[in-house]
Write a protein that holds these residues in place. Structure first.
Motif, PDB file in Angstrom:
ATOM      1  N   ARG A  15      43.246  17.774 -80.825  1.00 39.04           N
ATOM      2  CA  ARG A  15      42.783  17.894 -82.211  1.00 39.04           C
ATOM      3  C   ARG A  15      43.496  19.022 -82.941  1.00 39.04           C
ATOM      4  NH1 ARG A  15      38.178  16.348 -84.124  1.00 39.04           N
ATOM      5  NH2 ARG A  15      39.355  16.632 -86.066  1.00 39.04           N
ATOM      6  N   ARG A  16      44.252  19.808 -82.205  1.00 38.40           N
ATOM      7  CA  ARG A  16      45.001  20.925 -82.760  1.00 38.40           C
ATOM      8  C   ARG A  16      46.474  20.759 -82.426  1.00 38.40           C
ATOM      9  NH1 ARG A  16      40.205  23.028 -80.656  1.00 38.40           N
ATOM     10  NH2 ARG A  16      38.971  24.272 -82.142  1.00 38.40           N
ATOM     11  N   LEU A  17      47.324  21.134 -83.384  1.00 42.13           N
ATOM     12  CA  LEU A  17      48.766  21.104 -83.169  1.00 42.13           C
ATOM     13  C   LEU A  17      49.319  22.492 -83.410  1.00 42.13           C
ATOM     14  CD1 LEU A  17      51.531  19.747 -82.748  1.00 42.13           C
ATOM     15  CD2 LEU A  17      51.489  19.099 -85.178  1.00 42.13           C
ATOM     16  N   SER A  18      50.049  23.010 -82.425  1.00 37.44           N
ATOM     17  CA  SER A  18      50.655  24.336 -82.531  1.00 37.44           C
ATOM     18  C   SER A  18      52.143  24.226 -82.228  1.00 37.44           C
ATOM     19  CB  SER A  18      49.982  25.299 -81.546  1.00 37.44           C
ATOM     20  OG  SER A  18      50.544  26.587 -81.632  1.00 37.44           O
ATOM     21  N   SER A  59      46.497  21.041 -73.855  1.00 35.30           N
ATOM     22  CA  SER A  59      45.477  21.866 -73.212  1.00 35.30           C
ATOM     23  C   SER A  59      44.139  21.167 -73.311  1.00 35.30           C
ATOM     24  CB  SER A  59      45.401  23.241 -73.885  1.00 35.30           C
ATOM     25  OG  SER A  59      44.281  23.961 -73.429  1.00 35.30           O
ATOM     26  N   ASP A  60      43.523  20.933 -72.170  1.00 40.64           N
ATOM     27  CA  ASP A  60      42.200  20.303 -72.160  1.00 40.64           C
ATOM     28  C   ASP A  60      41.119  21.248 -72.650  1.00 40.64           C
ATOM     29  OD1 ASP A  60      43.311  17.995 -71.142  1.00 40.64           O
ATOM     30  OD2 ASP A  60      42.976  18.568 -69.053  1.00 40.64           O
ATOM     31  N   ASP A  61      41.346  22.555 -72.509  1.00 34.81           N
ATOM     32  CA  ASP A  61      40.315  23.529 -72.873  1.00 34.81           C
ATOM     33  C   ASP A  61      40.030  23.523 -74.372  1.00 34.81           C
ATOM     34  OD1 ASP A  61      40.112  24.245 -70.236  1.00 34.81           O
ATOM     35  OD2 ASP A  61      41.513  25.927 -70.416  1.00 34.81           O
ATOM     36  N   ASP A  62      41.072  23.574 -75.182  1.00 38.66           N
ATOM     37  CA  ASP A  62      40.864  23.615 -76.632  1.00 38.66           C
ATOM     38  C   ASP A  62      41.513  22.430 -77.347  1.00 38.66           C
ATOM     39  OD1 ASP A  62      43.488  24.285 -76.283  1.00 38.66           O
ATOM     40  OD2 ASP A  62      43.403  26.182 -77.353  1.00 38.66           O
ATOM     41  N   HIS A  63      41.911  21.410 -76.580  1.00 37.95           N
ATOM     42  CA  HIS A  63      42.449  20.170 -77.149  1.00 37.95           C
ATOM     43  C   HIS A  63      43.626  20.446 -78.093  1.00 37.95           C
ATOM     44  CE1 HIS A  63      38.973  18.133 -75.445  1.00 37.95           C
ATOM     45  NE2 HIS A  63      38.208  19.039 -76.020  1.00 37.95           N
TER      46      HIS A  63
END
Length: 282
Positions: A15-18, A59-63
């Motif tokens: 849900r996040r793109l970095s 990352s599964d932790d913070d998607h």
């Protein structure tokens, strides 16, 4: 040696793109919308494959989908190189197509550009580029936006932010359409800004500041206290509580109200050390 890479990522996994580019290289980033698919696609092309290293992970932790580009450190590259004089280092193009809205977007790069013409970002939109440009060609409706360039420009086609917007350029131009915000801070050290603004109908706070440069803004729906100043330049304000526009040459200050309700708690400030200020309130 040039190199190219293409890959896909299932959109439900993030849900996040970095995007983070380190070292000295030029990264031209384009974000678009993927149609009729649940997969995000990523294409990477570089003029120097040996000195442009790409890694993609989730990352599964913070998607988060994390895209990292690593260039070599080279102190000899400079602003003049980026402008086309001399060596620029490796140059890369990164194209990501997204099928679904993001919660958060973050990008950081030394030299390059961000061209956004994609899905929405619902929470946080952040970008920081030392030398380059940020441009949004589609509407974004988020909670907060924070965009900074040291040297370059920022242009927002249509940004709605429910809370705070912060724009900054040490040397460069700021422009665009911004809606719904409660707080807007826009600053340039050297450079102009030109905005169309629709602040929140509740109490809003707007601060436009140039060290050297001109400010032009058309503002809809604001009511509250107004402060405007030019150390050396013309100040012209339309739509304040008077029959005629305020029109004077610096060093001049305007302090007054937009609307006749003296209890309004909105705050609007526009000031420049050297340059013109033109504000139109509607």
């Amino acid at each position: 040696m040039a190199s190219a890479l293409a890959t896909t990522v299932e959109s439900s996994t993030f849900r996040r793109l970095s995007i983070v580019a380190t070292g000295t290289g030029v990264t031209k980033t384009k974000i678009t919308t993927a149609s009729a698919t649940s997969m995000a696609t990523l294409a990477f092309n570089s003029t120097d494959g040996q000195n442009s290293k790409l890694s993609v992970s989730t990352s599964d932790d913070d998607h988060t989908l994390l895209v990292c580009i690593k260039y070599p450190e080279a102190k000899s590259y400079s602003l003049f190189s980026w402008m086309g004089f001399g060596k620029t280092g490796p140059e890369s193009e990164l194209h990501i197509a997204l099928p679904e809205d993001l919660k958060d977007f973050y990008m950081e790069a030394n030299i390059g550009s961000l061209d956004w013409n994609a899905v929405n970002v619902t929470s946080s939109f952040k970008a920081k580029i030392n030398l380059g440009t940020v441009a949004t060609d589609s509407s974004i409706c988020c909670k907060n936006a924070d965009i900074r360039v040291n040297v370059g420009s920022i242009h927002l086609k249509d940004l709605s932010a429910l809370n705070d917007v912060s724009l900054e350029a040490d040397v460069g131009k700021l422009s665009g359409l911004i809606r719904s915000y409660k707080s807007l801070t826009a600053e340039t050290g050297v450079g102009d800004m030109r905005f169309t603004l629709h602040p929140s109908t509740e109490a809003s706070n707007t601060r436009l500041t140039c060290g050297t440069g001109s400010i032009a803004a058309t503002v809809f729906g604001f009511s509250g206290r107004l402060n405007s100043h030019s150390g050396l330049g013309r100040v012209k304000i339309y739509g304040v509580d008077s029959d005629r526009p305020f029109d004077a040459y610096g060093p001049q200050k305007f302090q007054g109200w937009v609307s006749k309700r003296m209890t309004d708690s909105g705050e609007f400030e526009a000031s420049t050390g050297l340059g013109k200020v033109k504000l139109t309130f509607q």
